[in-house]
Scaffold this active site. Structure first.
Site, PDB file in Angstrom:
ATOM      1  N   GLY A 122       4.533   1.576  -1.593  1.00 47.07           N
ATOM      2  CA  GLY A 122       4.732   1.963  -2.990  1.00 47.07           C
ATOM      3  C   GLY A 122       3.448   2.507  -3.581  1.00 47.07           C
ATOM      4  O   GLY A 122       2.470   2.732  -2.863  1.00 47.07           O
ATOM      5  N   ASP A 123       3.471   2.699  -4.889  1.00 46.77           N
ATOM      6  CA  ASP A 123       2.341   3.276  -5.620  1.00 46.77           C
ATOM      7  C   ASP A 123       1.928   2.288  -6.704  1.00 46.77           C
ATOM      8  O   ASP A 123       2.731   1.959  -7.587  1.00 46.77           O
ATOM      9  CB  ASP A 123       2.817   4.605  -6.245  1.00 46.77           C
ATOM     10  CG  ASP A 123       1.762   5.247  -7.137  1.00 46.77           C
ATOM     11  OD1 ASP A 123       0.670   4.665  -7.305  1.00 46.77           O
ATOM     12  OD2 ASP A 123       2.045   6.338  -7.668  1.00 46.77           O
ATOM     13  N   PHE A 124       0.698   1.801  -6.630  1.00 50.09           N
ATOM     14  CA  PHE A 124       0.319   0.745  -7.582  1.00 50.09           C
ATOM     15  C   PHE A 124       0.164   1.264  -9.007  1.00 50.09           C
ATOM     16  O   PHE A 124      -0.005   0.484  -9.935  1.00 50.09           O
ATOM     17  CB  PHE A 124      -0.866  -0.094  -7.119  1.00 50.09           C
ATOM     18  CG  PHE A 124      -2.121   0.602  -6.641  1.00 50.09           C
ATOM     19  CD1 PHE A 124      -2.658   1.697  -7.295  1.00 50.09           C
ATOM     20  CD2 PHE A 124      -2.804   0.088  -5.534  1.00 50.09           C
ATOM     21  CE1 PHE A 124      -3.826   2.301  -6.854  1.00 50.09           C
ATOM     22  CE2 PHE A 124      -3.984   0.680  -5.075  1.00 50.09           C
ATOM     23  CZ  PHE A 124      -4.499   1.789  -5.742  1.00 50.09           C
ATOM     24  N   HIS A 127     -12.766  -0.556  -7.548  1.00 50.85           N
ATOM     25  CA  HIS A 127     -13.965   0.303  -7.482  1.00 50.85           C
ATOM     26  C   HIS A 127     -13.624   1.749  -7.113  1.00 50.85           C
ATOM     27  O   HIS A 127     -14.465   2.628  -7.252  1.00 50.85           O
ATOM     28  CB  HIS A 127     -15.024  -0.293  -6.534  1.00 50.85           C
ATOM     29  CG  HIS A 127     -14.778  -0.062  -5.074  1.00 50.85           C
ATOM     30  ND1 HIS A 127     -15.774  -0.125  -4.124  1.00 50.85           N
ATOM     31  CD2 HIS A 127     -13.648   0.234  -4.377  1.00 50.85           C
ATOM     32  CE1 HIS A 127     -15.291   0.121  -2.930  1.00 50.85           C
ATOM     33  NE2 HIS A 127     -13.997   0.341  -3.048  1.00 50.85           N
ATOM     34  N   ASP A 156       0.871  -1.186   0.000  1.00 48.19           N
ATOM     35  CA  ASP A 156       0.000   0.000   0.000  1.00 48.19           C
ATOM     36  C   ASP A 156       0.898   1.222   0.000  1.00 48.19           C
ATOM     37  O   ASP A 156       2.146   1.096   0.004  1.00 48.19           O
ATOM     38  CB  ASP A 156      -0.937  -0.008   1.241  1.00 48.19           C
ATOM     39  CG  ASP A 156      -2.253   0.745   1.004  1.00 48.19           C
ATOM     40  OD1 ASP A 156      -2.193   1.979   0.782  1.00 48.19           O
ATOM     41  OD2 ASP A 156      -3.326   0.116   1.049  1.00 48.19           O
TER      42      ASP A 156
HETATM   43  C1  SAM Z   1     -10.883   1.068  -0.202  1.00 46.09           C
HETATM   44  S1  SAM Z   1      -9.296   0.811   0.496  1.00 46.09           S
HETATM   45  C2  SAM Z   1      -9.230  -0.978   0.512  1.00 46.09           C
HETATM   46  C3  SAM Z   1      -8.287  -1.502   1.554  1.00 46.09           C
HETATM   47  C4  SAM Z   1      -8.222  -3.036   1.643  1.00 46.09           C
HETATM   48  N1  SAM Z   1      -7.773  -3.638   0.409  1.00 46.09           N
HETATM   49  C5  SAM Z   1      -9.552  -3.601   2.066  1.00 46.09           C
HETATM   50  O1  SAM Z   1     -10.206  -4.309   1.303  1.00 46.09           O
HETATM   51  O2  SAM Z   1      -9.954  -3.327   3.197  1.00 46.09           O
HETATM   52  C6  SAM Z   1      -8.201   1.232  -0.841  1.00 46.09           C
HETATM   53  C7  SAM Z   1      -6.732   1.158  -0.495  1.00 46.09           C
HETATM   54  O3  SAM Z   1      -5.981   1.588  -1.646  1.00 46.09           O
HETATM   55  C8  SAM Z   1      -4.839   2.272  -1.167  1.00 46.09           C
HETATM   56  N2  SAM Z   1      -4.283   3.126  -2.224  1.00 46.09           N
HETATM   57  C9  SAM Z   1      -4.817   4.257  -2.753  1.00 46.09           C
HETATM   58  N3  SAM Z   1      -4.002   4.755  -3.703  1.00 46.09           N
HETATM   59  C10 SAM Z   1      -2.929   3.929  -3.771  1.00 46.09           C
HETATM   60  C11 SAM Z   1      -1.757   3.895  -4.583  1.00 46.09           C
HETATM   61  N4  SAM Z   1      -1.542   4.845  -5.520  1.00 46.09           N
HETATM   62  N5  SAM Z   1      -0.864   2.893  -4.417  1.00 46.09           N
HETATM   63  C12 SAM Z   1      -1.083   1.922  -3.464  1.00 46.09           C
HETATM   64  N6  SAM Z   1      -2.202   1.891  -2.671  1.00 46.09           N
HETATM   65  C13 SAM Z   1      -3.104   2.880  -2.827  1.00 46.09           C
HETATM   66  C14 SAM Z   1      -5.392   3.067   0.008  1.00 46.09           C
HETATM   67  O4  SAM Z   1      -4.376   3.538   0.859  1.00 46.09           O
HETATM   68  C15 SAM Z   1      -6.318   2.047   0.655  1.00 46.09           C
HETATM   69  O5  SAM Z   1      -5.670   1.295   1.643  1.00 46.09           O
END
Ligand code: SAM
Length: 336
Positions: free
Chosen positions: A226-228, A246, A200
């Site tokens: 990191g950044d996905f 989503h 994350d």
């Molecule tokens: C709706 S939450 C879902 C968290 C977890 N997967 C769950 O089901 O409970 C979305 C996640 O995407 C992460 N996120 C947002 N932008 C991101 C990025 N550019 N790179 C990595 N993670 C990211 C957020 O920090 C968050 O933890």
């Protein structure tokens, strides 16, 4: 109440958002934990919750009418089983989710839903002048509420949906956007031979080590920041994306999946946990979650066909959908 059933239905809907606020207030005040040992007079609850006793009485009376508390004697309240789910540290707790739904910064965006409907742009950005993830990065208090709320959903909803999927052959699951590791902890608890990588944003995944250690599975999990949109960790034979696609429009959801496709070995699986919108007018939580996405984020909930198109665009192939009637379903894809 209205005698005309159609008018009655609209009347109920007009009051519905008050229920969200009431549950959020009760969760924020920690009322359920104060009733854990048994019913107490509201005057005894006002001090520890820092509230006006009469106002608190009115809140608890309204929630008792919804089956959350019960007025066992005049102005004395106890917990119902549903109210017990508002306690903090109990199996099945939804307190953090209720706090999140009551969070002012989130709700200010919903006040501007009409802006999102008129423009197609997230109301959250209109209200706060920044996107949702940047806002959370700058507001650690709200971010903690959000991450813990995701933990409630991961344990109570997504982990349950994933039970429809057999992960027993998987060696390492990479949880892409895995937040504080609540879902990974649940999976590691269920599969003793599984290892996991929780990936994350760096400031978010920093909170995962404690969750994984507290669950007794820290020795089988790594955390990576990191950044996905740049890259995701290589080496997994399953890539889990729970409540990730989503959050994003089709272009960005495809970009995330394409990075997963680049990182995965040829035999690896992609496991997407998200609402799958059914055809027709049937009630489905995903149809309301879709409005949450419309309001807060540039994302949307999708039909199965829309997911299949995303997979194709990223060089993947939709293999199957599990638990299709649950609030969140599990879509499995492989390399095309
Ligand atoms: C709706 S939450 C879902 C968290 C977890 N997967 C769950 O089901 O409970 C979305 C996640 O995407 C992460 N996120 C947002 N932008 C991101 C990025 N550019 N790179 C990595 N993670 C990211 C957020 O920090 C968050 O933890």
């Amino acid at each position: 109440m209205a005698t005309n059933p159609d008018a009655e239905r609209i009347l109920q809907l007009c009051f519905a958002s008050l229920l969200t606020q009431l549950v959020g207030v009760a969760a924020e005040l920690g009322v359920a934990d104060l009733l854990a040992e048994g019913p107490r007079p509201v005057d005894e609850l006002a001090g520890p919750t820092g509230t006006n006793s009469d106002a608190l009485y009115r809140v608890l009376r309204a929630l008792a009418a919804q089956g959350i508390f019960t007025e066992v004697a005049p102005r004395t309240f106890g917990l119902t089983p549903a109210g017990a789910a508002l306690r903090q540290d109990v199996q099945g707790s939804m307190r953090d989710l209720a706090r999140y739904f009551g969070m002012p910064a989130r709700n200010h965006a919903f006040v501007e839903l009409l802006h999102a409907v008129r423009t197609g742009e997230p109301a959250f950005e209109h209200v706060h002048g920044t996107d949702y993830w940047s806002y959370l990065a700058d507001h650690p208090g709200d971010a903690a509420i959000f991450d813990n709320a995701m933990g409630n959903l991961a344990r109570q909803v997504h982990a349950v949906a994933l039970e429809a999927c057999d992960l027993s052959g998987i060696r390492v699951a990479v949880d892409v956007g895995g937040g504080h590791g609540h879902l990974a902890a649940a999976l590691l608890g269920r599969y003793p031979d599984l290892g996991a990588v929780v990936f994350d944003l760096p400031h978010v995944v920093a909170g995962a080590d404690k969750v994984l250690a507290d669950a007794g599975v820290g020795h089988r999990a790594d955390t990576v920041g990191g950044d996905f949109f740049t890259a995701v960790p290589e080496g997994g034979d399953a890539y889990v994306l729970s409540m990730i696609l989503h959050d994003w429009d089709d272009a960005r959801a495809t970009a995330i999946l394409a990075n997963v496709r680049r990182a995965m070995d040829p035999g690896a699986k992609v496991i997407v946990v998200d609402a799958v919108i059914p055809q027709g007018d049937h009630p489905h939580l995903g149809k309301l979650l879709d409005i949450v996405m419309l309001t807060l984020l540039p994302g949307r909930e999708r039909t199965e066909a829309e997911f299949a198109a995303l997979f194709r665009a990223a060089g993947l192939c939709h293999a199957e959908t599990r638990a299709p009637s649950s609030p969140t379903s599990v879509l499995v894809a492989t390399a095309a």
